[in-house]
Motif scaffolding. Structure first.
Motif, PDB file in Angstrom:
ATOM      1  N   ARG A 122       0.830  -1.209   0.000  1.00 29.68           N
ATOM      2  CA  ARG A 122       0.000   0.000   0.000  1.00 29.68           C
ATOM      3  C   ARG A 122       0.863   1.258   0.000  1.00 29.68           C
ATOM      4  NH1 ARG A 122      -2.354  -3.790  -0.914  1.00 29.68           N
ATOM      5  NH2 ARG A 122      -4.483  -4.393  -0.339  1.00 29.68           N
ATOM      6  N   LEU A 123       1.984   1.206   0.681  1.00 33.32           N
ATOM      7  CA  LEU A 123       2.900   2.349   0.676  1.00 33.32           C
ATOM      8  C   LEU A 123       3.378   2.661  -0.733  1.00 33.32           C
ATOM      9  CD1 LEU A 123       5.290   1.903   3.751  1.00 33.32           C
ATOM     10  CD2 LEU A 123       3.518   3.635   3.426  1.00 33.32           C
ATOM     11  N   PHE A 124       3.852   1.642  -1.437  1.00 34.13           N
ATOM     12  CA  PHE A 124       4.376   1.854  -2.781  1.00 34.13           C
ATOM     13  C   PHE A 124       3.261   2.183  -3.769  1.00 34.13           C
ATOM     14  CE2 PHE A 124       7.947  -0.867  -1.132  1.00 34.13           C
ATOM     15  CZ  PHE A 124       8.900   0.145  -1.159  1.00 34.13           C
ATOM     16  N   ASP A 125       2.052   1.724  -3.491  1.00 33.98           N
ATOM     17  CA  ASP A 125       0.916   2.079  -4.342  1.00 33.98           C
ATOM     18  C   ASP A 125       0.662   3.584  -4.326  1.00 33.98           C
ATOM     19  OD1 ASP A 125       0.450  -0.500  -5.151  1.00 33.98           O
ATOM     20  OD2 ASP A 125      -1.161  -0.884  -3.711  1.00 33.98           O
ATOM     21  N   HIS A 126       1.041   4.232  -3.214  1.00 31.66           N
ATOM     22  CA  HIS A 126       0.822   5.672  -3.063  1.00 31.66           C
ATOM     23  C   HIS A 126       2.068   6.499  -3.395  1.00 31.66           C
ATOM     24  CE1 HIS A 126      -3.214   5.341  -1.442  1.00 31.66           C
ATOM     25  NE2 HIS A 126      -2.804   4.440  -0.565  1.00 31.66           N
ATOM     26  N   ALA A 127       3.076   5.867  -3.976  1.00 26.98           N
ATOM     27  CA  ALA A 127       4.304   6.585  -4.298  1.00 26.98           C
ATOM     28  C   ALA A 127       4.038   7.676  -5.327  1.00 26.98           C
ATOM     29  CB  ALA A 127       5.346   5.611  -4.836  1.00 26.98           C
ATOM     30  N   PHE A 128       4.809   8.747  -5.247  1.00 30.35           N
ATOM     31  CA  PHE A 128       4.717   9.800  -6.257  1.00 30.35           C
ATOM     32  C   PHE A 128       6.127  10.243  -6.621  1.00 30.35           C
ATOM     33  CE2 PHE A 128       4.255  13.953  -8.102  1.00 30.35           C
ATOM     34  CZ  PHE A 128       3.126  13.797  -8.900  1.00 30.35           C
ATOM     35  N   PRO A 129       6.434  10.292  -7.930  1.00 29.85           N
ATOM     36  CA  PRO A 129       5.591   9.909  -9.062  1.00 29.85           C
ATOM     37  C   PRO A 129       5.156   8.435  -8.974  1.00 29.85           C
ATOM     38  CG  PRO A 129       7.565  11.076  -9.792  1.00 29.85           C
ATOM     39  CD  PRO A 129       7.770  10.744  -8.372  1.00 29.85           C
ATOM     40  N   PRO A 130       3.995   8.110  -9.561  1.00 25.98           N
ATOM     41  CA  PRO A 130       3.474   6.742  -9.491  1.00 25.98           C
ATOM     42  C   PRO A 130       4.448   5.719 -10.074  1.00 25.98           C
ATOM     43  CG  PRO A 130       1.789   8.260 -10.275  1.00 25.98           C
ATOM     44  CD  PRO A 130       3.076   9.022 -10.276  1.00 25.98           C
ATOM     45  N   LEU A 131       4.429   4.511  -9.518  1.00 26.79           N
ATOM     46  CA  LEU A 131       5.308   3.435  -9.967  1.00 26.79           C
ATOM     47  C   LEU A 131       4.532   2.424 -10.802  1.00 26.79           C
ATOM     48  CD1 LEU A 131       7.139   2.773  -6.580  1.00 26.79           C
ATOM     49  CD2 LEU A 131       8.027   4.074  -8.516  1.00 26.79           C
ATOM     50  N   GLU A 132       5.225   1.801 -11.751  1.00 21.91           N
ATOM     51  CA  GLU A 132       4.621   0.715 -12.520  1.00 21.91           C
ATOM     52  C   GLU A 132       4.389  -0.482 -11.603  1.00 21.91           C
ATOM     53  OE1 GLU A 132       3.636   0.813 -15.584  1.00 21.91           O
ATOM     54  OE2 GLU A 132       4.453   2.788 -16.123  1.00 21.91           O
ATOM     55  N   GLU A 133       3.423  -1.316 -11.955  1.00 26.46           N
ATOM     56  CA  GLU A 133       3.062  -2.449 -11.103  1.00 26.46           C
ATOM     57  C   GLU A 133       4.235  -3.389 -10.866  1.00 26.46           C
ATOM     58  OE1 GLU A 133      -0.172  -6.153 -10.991  1.00 26.46           O
ATOM     59  OE2 GLU A 133      -0.401  -4.524 -12.446  1.00 26.46           O
ATOM     60  N   ASP A 134       5.028  -3.670 -11.912  1.00 27.18           N
ATOM     61  CA  ASP A 134       6.154  -4.584 -11.733  1.00 27.18           C
ATOM     62  C   ASP A 134       7.232  -3.973 -10.848  1.00 27.18           C
ATOM     63  OD1 ASP A 134       6.872  -2.673 -13.603  1.00 27.18           O
ATOM     64  OD2 ASP A 134       7.996  -4.057 -14.866  1.00 27.18           O
ATOM     65  N   GLU A 135       7.355  -2.636 -10.876  1.00 29.92           N
ATOM     66  CA  GLU A 135       8.316  -1.958 -10.005  1.00 29.92           C
ATOM     67  C   GLU A 135       7.874  -2.048  -8.551  1.00 29.92           C
ATOM     68  OE1 GLU A 135      11.653   0.666  -9.032  1.00 29.92           O
ATOM     69  OE2 GLU A 135      11.167  -0.887 -10.490  1.00 29.92           O
ATOM     70  N   VAL A 136       6.583  -1.900  -8.315  1.00 33.57           N
ATOM     71  CA  VAL A 136       6.047  -2.046  -6.961  1.00 33.57           C
ATOM     72  C   VAL A 136       6.310  -3.456  -6.448  1.00 33.57           C
ATOM     73  CG1 VAL A 136       3.936  -2.123  -5.561  1.00 33.57           C
ATOM     74  CG2 VAL A 136       4.287  -0.265  -7.201  1.00 33.57           C
ATOM     75  N   ASP A 137       6.049  -4.450  -7.280  1.00 34.81           N
ATOM     76  CA  ASP A 137       6.272  -5.847  -6.882  1.00 34.81           C
ATOM     77  C   ASP A 137       7.742  -6.076  -6.530  1.00 34.81           C
ATOM     78  OD1 ASP A 137       3.613  -6.370  -7.323  1.00 34.81           O
ATOM     79  OD2 ASP A 137       3.913  -7.261  -9.312  1.00 34.81           O
ATOM     80  N   ARG A 138       8.634  -5.487  -7.315  1.00 35.96           N
ATOM     81  CA  ARG A 138      10.065  -5.652  -7.076  1.00 35.96           C
ATOM     82  C   ARG A 138      10.477  -5.028  -5.754  1.00 35.96           C
ATOM     83  NH1 ARG A 138      14.588  -2.683  -7.762  1.00 35.96           N
ATOM     84  NH2 ARG A 138      13.433  -0.916  -8.609  1.00 35.96           N
ATOM     85  N   LEU A 139       9.969  -3.835  -5.484  1.00 33.52           N
ATOM     86  CA  LEU A 139      10.327  -3.133  -4.257  1.00 33.52           C
ATOM     87  C   LEU A 139       9.768  -3.832  -3.021  1.00 33.52           C
ATOM     88  CD1 LEU A 139       9.805   0.538  -5.471  1.00 33.52           C
ATOM     89  CD2 LEU A 139      11.981  -0.523  -4.857  1.00 33.52           C
ATOM     90  N   VAL A 140       8.540  -4.341  -3.132  1.00 28.77           N
ATOM     91  CA  VAL A 140       7.932  -5.056  -2.008  1.00 28.77           C
ATOM     92  C   VAL A 140       8.725  -6.328  -1.704  1.00 28.77           C
ATOM     93  CG1 VAL A 140       5.901  -6.328  -1.221  1.00 28.77           C
ATOM     94  CG2 VAL A 140       5.627  -4.117  -2.346  1.00 28.77           C
ATOM     95  N   ALA A 141       9.071  -7.086  -2.757  1.00 31.47           N
ATOM     96  CA  ALA A 141       9.831  -8.319  -2.571  1.00 31.47           C
ATOM     97  C   ALA A 141      11.183  -8.039  -1.921  1.00 31.47           C
ATOM     98  CB  ALA A 141      10.025  -9.028  -3.916  1.00 31.47           C
ATOM     99  N   ALA A 142      11.822  -6.960  -2.351  1.00 30.05           N
ATOM    100  CA  ALA A 142      13.117  -6.588  -1.784  1.00 30.05           C
ATOM    101  C   ALA A 142      12.977  -6.228  -0.308  1.00 30.05           C
ATOM    102  CB  ALA A 142      13.701  -5.407  -2.557  1.00 30.05           C
ATOM    103  N   ARG A 143      11.920  -5.531   0.027  1.00 32.26           N
ATOM    104  CA  ARG A 143      11.714  -5.159   1.429  1.00 32.26           C
ATOM    105  C   ARG A 143      11.484  -6.393   2.290  1.00 32.26           C
ATOM    106  NH1 ARG A 143       8.748   0.307   2.804  1.00 32.26           N
ATOM    107  NH2 ARG A 143      10.712   0.871   1.807  1.00 32.26           N
ATOM    108  N   MET A 144      10.749  -7.355   1.785  1.00 29.58           N
ATOM    109  CA  MET A 144      10.510  -8.570   2.550  1.00 29.58           C
ATOM    110  C   MET A 144      11.795  -9.376   2.751  1.00 29.58           C
ATOM    111  SD  MET A 144       7.344  -8.407   3.391  1.00 29.58           S
ATOM    112  CE  MET A 144       7.616  -6.610   3.450  1.00 29.58           C
ATOM    113  N   GLU A 145      12.713  -9.296   1.783  1.00 26.14           N
ATOM    114  CA  GLU A 145      13.975 -10.026   1.901  1.00 26.14           C
ATOM    115  C   GLU A 145      14.811  -9.518   3.063  1.00 26.14           C
ATOM    116  OE1 GLU A 145      16.035  -9.796  -1.787  1.00 26.14           O
ATOM    117  OE2 GLU A 145      14.665 -11.147  -2.832  1.00 26.14           O
TER     118      GLU A 145
END
Length: 272
Positions: A122-145
């Protein structure tokens, strides 16, 4: 005469591709043959070797096993994984994952180490400038790691002080926050994690200048990481680190104790 197309991929991706290619060639395997051993297609192997597509964690693990690489592919992938993080954060992640201790003071949001996947999403969904969906997925996965720090050996000590206002910010709505509160409580039960809350009622305290992260390296060197608005700095001068470390100690003394802090989180969860 047409000029050869330049490889626009990152140095880490090119290095990983070269290591994979060299080990495959040394093993006397074609791309199709390696793909069969890995349960991938030859085209998938080719895509990674030409940097047309990034190597996933599953691909990396399969290649390491299929080529009996002795850790070489995993070592090359270490730098590849760093690129999943924003550029200004990559240096800190390396320090964090090797640290003896990590101590954070968070003002606006819950510390990334303690975020649930849904909260981070949800945090990355609200990023500005907006992020592409695959970029959000990448950032979320990295944070979980980054959670690997909790179970790493030797064990790392983690201290986190959260402003109550950060806990009350309903990122993603009640359902997401309820799960986030539960996860914080679970984390607080770890022997190597100390969680404290700075109550909003304490109007004046030492943390008002802003957030910080203190790192103790395996060489027992103390560093402080400061971040804001996509920029960061790493403080290494002993006198400056000393001031910030003493400030952090004061923040800890002014925050609620661990048991009281868990009580606040439980109360917030009950209010949803």
């Amino acid at each position: 005469m047409a000029q050869p197309k330049k490889n626009s991929s990152s140095p880490a991706a090119q290095y990983f591709a070269e290591v994979l290619r060299m080990l495959r060639t040394k093993a006397g395997l074609s791309q199709n043959e390696l793909g069969e051993r890995m349960a991938y297609t030859g085209a998938a192997v080719s895509a990674v070797e030409t940097c047309a597509k990034p190597a996933t964690d599953e691909f990396i693990e399969a290649a390491e096993k299929a080529l009996e690489a002795g850790g070489l592919i995993a070592a090359a992938a270490k730098y590849l994984r760093l690129e999943r993080y924003p550029a200004h954060f990559q240096g800190f992640v390396q320090l964090e994952q090797e640290a003896l201790s990590v101590s954070s003071y968070c003002v606006v949001l819950i510390d990334g180490l303690l975020q649930t996947q849904e909260y981070a999403q949800r945090l990355f969904d609200h990023a500005f400038p907006p992020l592409e969906e695959d970029e959000v997925d990448r950032l979320v996965a990295a944070r979980m790691e980054r959670r690997a720090l909790f179970d790493r050996k030797p064990i790392a000590v983690t201290n986190v002080i959260l402003e109550e206002s950060a806990l009350r910010r309903l990122i993603g709505g009640p359902e997401v926050m309820r799960a986030q509160y539960e996860y914080l409580i679970t984390c607080s039960e770890r022997q190597n994690v100390t969680l404290q809350v700075m109550p909003s009622a304490r109007a004046g305290h030492a943390g008002l200048p802003g957030p910080m992260k203190l790192i103790e390296t395996p060489e027992q060197i103390s560093l402080v990481y400061l971040e804001g608005q996509g920029n960061s700095s790493l403080v290494s001068k002993a006198d400056e680190v000393g001031v910030l470390a003493r400030r952090y100690a004061m923040i800890r003394s002014q925050a609620l104790g661990p048991e009281e802090s868990v009580g606040v989180i439980e109360q917030l969860a009950g209010e949803l």
